[in-house]
Design a protein around this motif. Structure first.
Motif, mmCIF file in Angstrom:
data_model
loop_
_atom_site.group_PDB
_atom_site.id
_atom_site.type_symbol
_atom_site.label_atom_id
_atom_site.label_comp_id
_atom_site.label_asym_id
_atom_site.label_seq_id
_atom_site.Cartn_x
_atom_site.Cartn_y
_atom_site.Cartn_z
ATOM 1 N N TYR A 116 0.819 -1.202 0.000
ATOM 2 C CA TYR A 116 0.000 0.000 0.000
ATOM 3 C C TYR A 116 0.857 1.259 0.000
ATOM 4 N N LYS A 117 2.000 1.162 0.685
ATOM 5 C CA LYS A 117 2.908 2.309 0.727
ATOM 6 C C LYS A 117 3.531 2.531 -0.651
ATOM 7 N N LEU A 118 3.897 1.434 -1.296
ATOM 8 C CA LEU A 118 4.502 1.547 -2.626
ATOM 9 C C LEU A 118 3.514 2.210 -3.583
ATOM 10 N N MET A 119 2.256 1.812 -3.489
ATOM 11 C CA MET A 119 1.236 2.412 -4.348
ATOM 12 C C MET A 119 1.116 3.915 -4.049
ATOM 13 N N GLY A 120 1.213 4.286 -2.764
ATOM 14 C CA GLY A 120 1.116 5.692 -2.371
ATOM 15 C C GLY A 120 2.335 6.498 -2.804
ATOM 16 N N LEU A 121 3.471 5.811 -2.985
ATOM 17 C CA LEU A 121 4.708 6.477 -3.390
ATOM 18 C C LEU A 121 4.715 6.756 -4.907
ATOM 19 N N ALA A 122 3.972 5.938 -5.643
ATOM 20 C CA ALA A 122 4.029 5.979 -7.111
ATOM 21 C C ALA A 122 3.763 7.369 -7.715
ATOM 22 N N PRO A 123 2.784 8.145 -7.213
ATOM 23 C CA PRO A 123 2.536 9.445 -7.857
ATOM 24 C C PRO A 123 3.708 10.420 -7.773
ATOM 25 N N TYR A 124 4.691 10.179 -6.899
ATOM 26 C CA TYR A 124 5.861 11.053 -6.815
ATOM 27 C C TYR A 124 6.881 10.744 -7.918
ATOM 28 N N GLY A 125 6.708 9.611 -8.564
ATOM 29 C CA GLY A 125 7.727 9.193 -9.525
ATOM 30 C C GLY A 125 7.241 9.221 -10.961
ATOM 31 N N ARG A 126 8.160 8.878 -11.856
ATOM 32 C CA ARG A 126 7.817 8.734 -13.270
ATOM 33 C C ARG A 126 8.101 7.281 -13.657
ATOM 34 N N PRO A 127 7.282 6.739 -14.544
ATOM 35 C CA PRO A 127 7.433 5.294 -14.833
ATOM 36 C C PRO A 127 8.594 4.998 -15.779
ATOM 37 N N VAL A 128 9.778 5.481 -15.426
ATOM 38 C CA VAL A 128 10.909 5.356 -16.346
ATOM 39 C C VAL A 128 11.440 3.921 -16.466
ATOM 40 N N TYR A 129 11.063 3.065 -15.518
ATOM 41 C CA TYR A 129 11.553 1.676 -15.588
ATOM 42 C C TYR A 129 10.524 0.722 -16.214
ATOM 43 N N GLN A 130 9.422 1.275 -16.655
ATOM 44 C CA GLN A 130 8.357 0.415 -17.172
ATOM 45 C C GLN A 130 8.865 -0.480 -18.320
ATOM 46 N N ASP A 131 9.600 0.130 -19.260
ATOM 47 C CA ASP A 131 10.079 -0.644 -20.406
ATOM 48 C C ASP A 131 11.071 -1.727 -19.971
ATOM 49 N N LEU A 132 11.912 -1.358 -19.003
ATOM 50 C CA LEU A 132 12.907 -2.312 -18.499
ATOM 51 C C LEU A 132 12.194 -3.523 -17.865
ATOM 52 N N ILE A 133 11.154 -3.254 -17.111
ATOM 53 C CA ILE A 133 10.398 -4.337 -16.473
ATOM 54 C C ILE A 133 9.780 -5.231 -17.547
ATOM 55 N N LEU A 134 9.195 -4.592 -18.551
ATOM 56 C CA LEU A 134 8.506 -5.393 -19.577
ATOM 57 C C LEU A 134 9.483 -6.069 -20.535
ATOM 58 N N LYS A 135 10.699 -5.566 -20.575
ATOM 59 C CA LYS A 135 11.688 -6.202 -21.448
ATOM 60 C C LYS A 135 12.353 -7.403 -20.764
ATOM 61 N N HIS A 136 12.675 -7.217 -19.468
ATOM 62 C CA HIS A 136 13.467 -8.251 -18.799
ATOM 63 C C HIS A 136 12.673 -9.134 -17.836
ATOM 64 N N LEU A 137 11.766 -8.539 -17.067
ATOM 65 C CA LEU A 137 11.134 -9.312 -15.992
ATOM 66 C C LEU A 137 9.849 -9.999 -16.421
ATOM 67 N N VAL A 138 9.071 -9.300 -17.217
ATOM 68 C CA VAL A 138 7.712 -9.773 -17.498
ATOM 69 C C VAL A 138 7.453 -9.784 -19.001
ATOM 70 N N GLN A 139 7.072 -10.935 -19.494
ATOM 71 C CA GLN A 139 6.669 -11.005 -20.897
ATOM 72 C C GLN A 139 5.139 -10.937 -20.915
ATOM 73 N N LEU A 140 4.625 -9.788 -21.296
ATOM 74 C CA LEU A 140 3.178 -9.550 -21.197
ATOM 75 C C LEU A 140 2.502 -9.793 -22.537
ATOM 76 N N LYS A 141 1.429 -10.576 -22.495
ATOM 77 C CA LYS A 141 0.717 -10.888 -23.748
ATOM 78 C C LYS A 141 -0.507 -9.971 -23.890
ATOM 79 N N PRO A 142 -1.039 -9.859 -25.097
ATOM 80 C CA PRO A 142 -2.174 -8.940 -25.289
ATOM 81 C C PRO A 142 -3.372 -9.263 -24.401
#
Ligand SMILES: [Fe+2]
Length: 617
Positions: free
Chosen positions: A199-225
């Motif tokens: 819950y804290k992480l979710m509350g922290l999110a608006p302070y940041g920018r999603p600059v690691y989103q591509d990195l997560i989707l490239k390396h950690l998670v293979q997301l299908k349509p």
């Protein structure tokens, strides 16, 4: 003859009991509230006692006892995982085994020890329990179902549909690929506690920018349509170790995990924003896919990930579903309720009576305390107080205190079931007050927090303040919506610069950005609880009295506890918390206690005892 079904969740996280009698949800509570151990995983003996007492039943009058998952299948998953990673997982294997051998593996025997009666024992599947808790109490005749959590037996997410008195699960994602565990991995990496710090992480999110989103989707998670995904386990340690992430993960994101309580850096905020965006993307895609397959207009949700109210808000606004209902006890505590409902509807084939409102009763399913009990307690404590015989006088007095900027401990009616305080065990304050957020955080909750508090708003005024339809409800504080532009205050150039240069969020939190500063996040979002008379009774009437006095239909609501403590349950818990903090007044049903009338020596001694007990989170 009545049919009483007791649901139990236990031995993992947040044990609970729930009682369904002839289809009616009569009582439900988490064990932690009675034992005062946060997220207590022990067998919920006190919660069971309470549920039976509420219904006036003895254990031998129970027809069924339903346990919320299948321990043997879970054990099978554990063994297979250990074998797949052997010998790497030997240490965690050795740590887990004693618990399994003592209680979990012999659940039937454990339950029989507690219930010697003729009650039949039923074990429901973990995600079936979540699905049942989402659909059966919902207000819908039919709905698509989505469950998302860390892991149950093997499933980590399921979807299906509910119609009438039956649910059907159609597809699932399996361990180790898990949205809950992915989010927990980032929770851990950013220095928060797994299973409660999400819950804290979710509350922290608006302070940041999603600059690691591509990195997560490239390396950690293979997301299908269709929203399903595959996780690269080379970056995670939860299958074999005692941590969530490993060196490869840390290398990818530029350093070791943040030590708990250390300074938050922009990197952590950006990580929070990134994993939040990925989570939303996954949930939106899943929503689309479920809608495509089921063609239903309603969606119900449960499982720990369904507590992500930011993602829920997006699903409601952007997803294809017209209506969404989320089980308020979405985590494993709610599995107890789901298991009991499952027996009644699915196994015994009993009809539901949906129509209009949900069957969750505002989630006010816990103990209540009569005025006579409170009077006796206050006289035992020799605590100065005033008793109001007329409700209108009481509410006017409290509304006036709120309008003066006082902070009120509000204890009324039945305790909430689920993680949120919803106006039965709440600390209340004036949302327009510029210093309310910091005062509540520092003097009441004993924490420095970057998270704003949640607003309660009168249901009939929700569309005046937030981007919601007038008829859209959020009685369980599980949706986030944006404040309307007319209530926002734009920042000056100096404030904007100060905010960007602010290293530890303190300044950012205190910059006034709306007419309701105590409840507005940096992105103008708020976690909303709508309050209506039918569900909330006296609490609604208090807010009406406050509105009549001030014109404002909004107040701040935070849970009645200090950091590290479960929400208060009894008048004694509430009284102790009142003494130990800088709360100005305590309302125990018809009784009002003012801090200024309390003996300073009593409050000082209580504070010392209390904080030693709970402050560590
Ligand atoms: Fe779960």
């Amino acid at each position: 003859m009545t049919t009483a079904i007791l649901g139990i969740s236990a031995f993992y996280h947040d044990s609970a009991a729930a009682l369904v009698v002839d289809g009616e949800i009569v009582a439900a509570a988490q064990e932690e509230r009675f034992t005062r151990k946060k997220h207590d995983p022990a067998f919920p003996a006190s919660a069971i006692d309470y549920c039976l007492k509420e219904a006036g039943l003895k254990p031998e009058q129970l027809s069924y006892v339903a346990f919320y998952d299948k321990p043997l299948t879970k054990f099978d998953r554990l063994l297979e995982t250990y074998l797949a990673y052997a010998p790497a997982g030997f240490k965690s294997f050795c740590l887990a085994m004693p618990l399994w051998l003592k209680d979990k593996l012999h659940m039937r025997r454990t339950l029989r020890r507690h219930f010697t009666s003729q009650a039949r024992l039923v074990f429901t599947d973990h995600h079936e329990s979540h699905a049942a808790s989402a659909f059966f109490p919902s207000p819908f005749d039919s709905a698509a179902i989505l469950t998302l959590d860390g892991v149950g037996e093997w499933s980590t997410a399921t979807f299906g549909s509910g119609e009438g008195n039956k649910i059907r699960l159609l597809q699932q994602l399996q361990f180790p690929h898990s949205l809950g565990l992915l989010y927990s991995a980032f929770t851990y990496y950013c220095g928060f506690k797994v299973n409660s710090g999400e819950y804290k992480l979710m509350g922290l999110a608006p302070y940041g920018r999603p600059v690691y989103q591509d990195l997560i989707l490239k390396h950690l998670v293979q997301l299908k349509p269709d929203g399903s995904f595959w996780m690269d386990m080379d970056y995670f340690n939860y299958c074999q170790g005692l941590t969530m992430t490993n060196a490869k993960f840390h290398e990818l994101f530029g350093g070791p995990p943040r030590p708990p309580e250390s300074m938050l850096e922009q990197r952590h905020m950006d990580l929070a924003a990134s994993i939040q965006k990925v989570t939303e993307e996954i949930m939106l895609r899943m929503g689309q896919e479920i809608h495509r397959q089921t063609k239903m207009k309603n969606l119900v949700l449960a499982g720990g990930v369904a507590l992500n109210c930011v993602a829920n808000g997006r699903l409601l606004r952007e997803g294809p579903f017209e209506n969404i209902w989320i089980q308020p006890a979405a985590g494993d505590a709610g599995g107890a309720l789901g298991a009991a409902c499952f027996v009644w509807h699915q196994l015994l084939d009993k009809p539901r009576q949906p129509g209009g409102q949900d069957a969750q009763k505002g989630s006010l399913l816990g103990p209540r305390y009569a005025s006579e009990v409170i009077a006796a307690f206050l006289s035992e404590m020799d605590a100065p107080h005033q008793r109001y015989s007329n409700e209108a006088d009481l509410l006017q007095a409290i509304a006036a205190l709120l309008a003066q900027g006082k902070i009120i401990g509000w204890f009324h009616g039945r305790m909430e079931f689920g993680p949120r305080a919803l106006g039965a065990r709440s600390i209340l304050g004036e949302a327009r007050n510029r210093t309310m957020q910091s005062t509540m955080n520092v003097k009441i909750k004993f924490r420095e927090s970057f998270r704003p508090f949640a607003p309660c708003i009168l249901q009939e005024r929700v569309a005046d303040y937030f981007e919601m339809r007038p008829d859209q409800e959020s009685p369980y504080m599980l949706l986030v919506a944006s404040l309307l532009p007319q209530h926002r205050i734009s920042l000056s150039e100096t404030e904007r610069k100060e905010m960007e240069a602010d290293p530890d969020l303190r300044r950012r939190v205190n910059i006034v950005r709306s007419t309701l500063p105590a409840i507005t996040h940096v992105d103008y979002s708020a976690r909303i609880q709508t309050v209506d008379e039918k569900r909330h009774g006296r609490y609604y009437r208090l807010m009406k009295a406050f509105e009549a006095l001030t014109g404002s239909p909004v107040i701040v609501n935070t849970s009645f506890n200090v950091r590290g403590e479960p929400i208060v349950c009894t008048p004694r818990d509430a009284y102790r918390c009142f003494l130990a903090t800088d709360m100005d007044a305590l309302v125990l049903e018809d009784f009002v206690l003012l801090k200024e009338q309390m003996k300073a020596s009593v409050t000082a001694a209580e504070r010392e005892k209390y904080l030693g007990q709970f402050q560590l989170d």
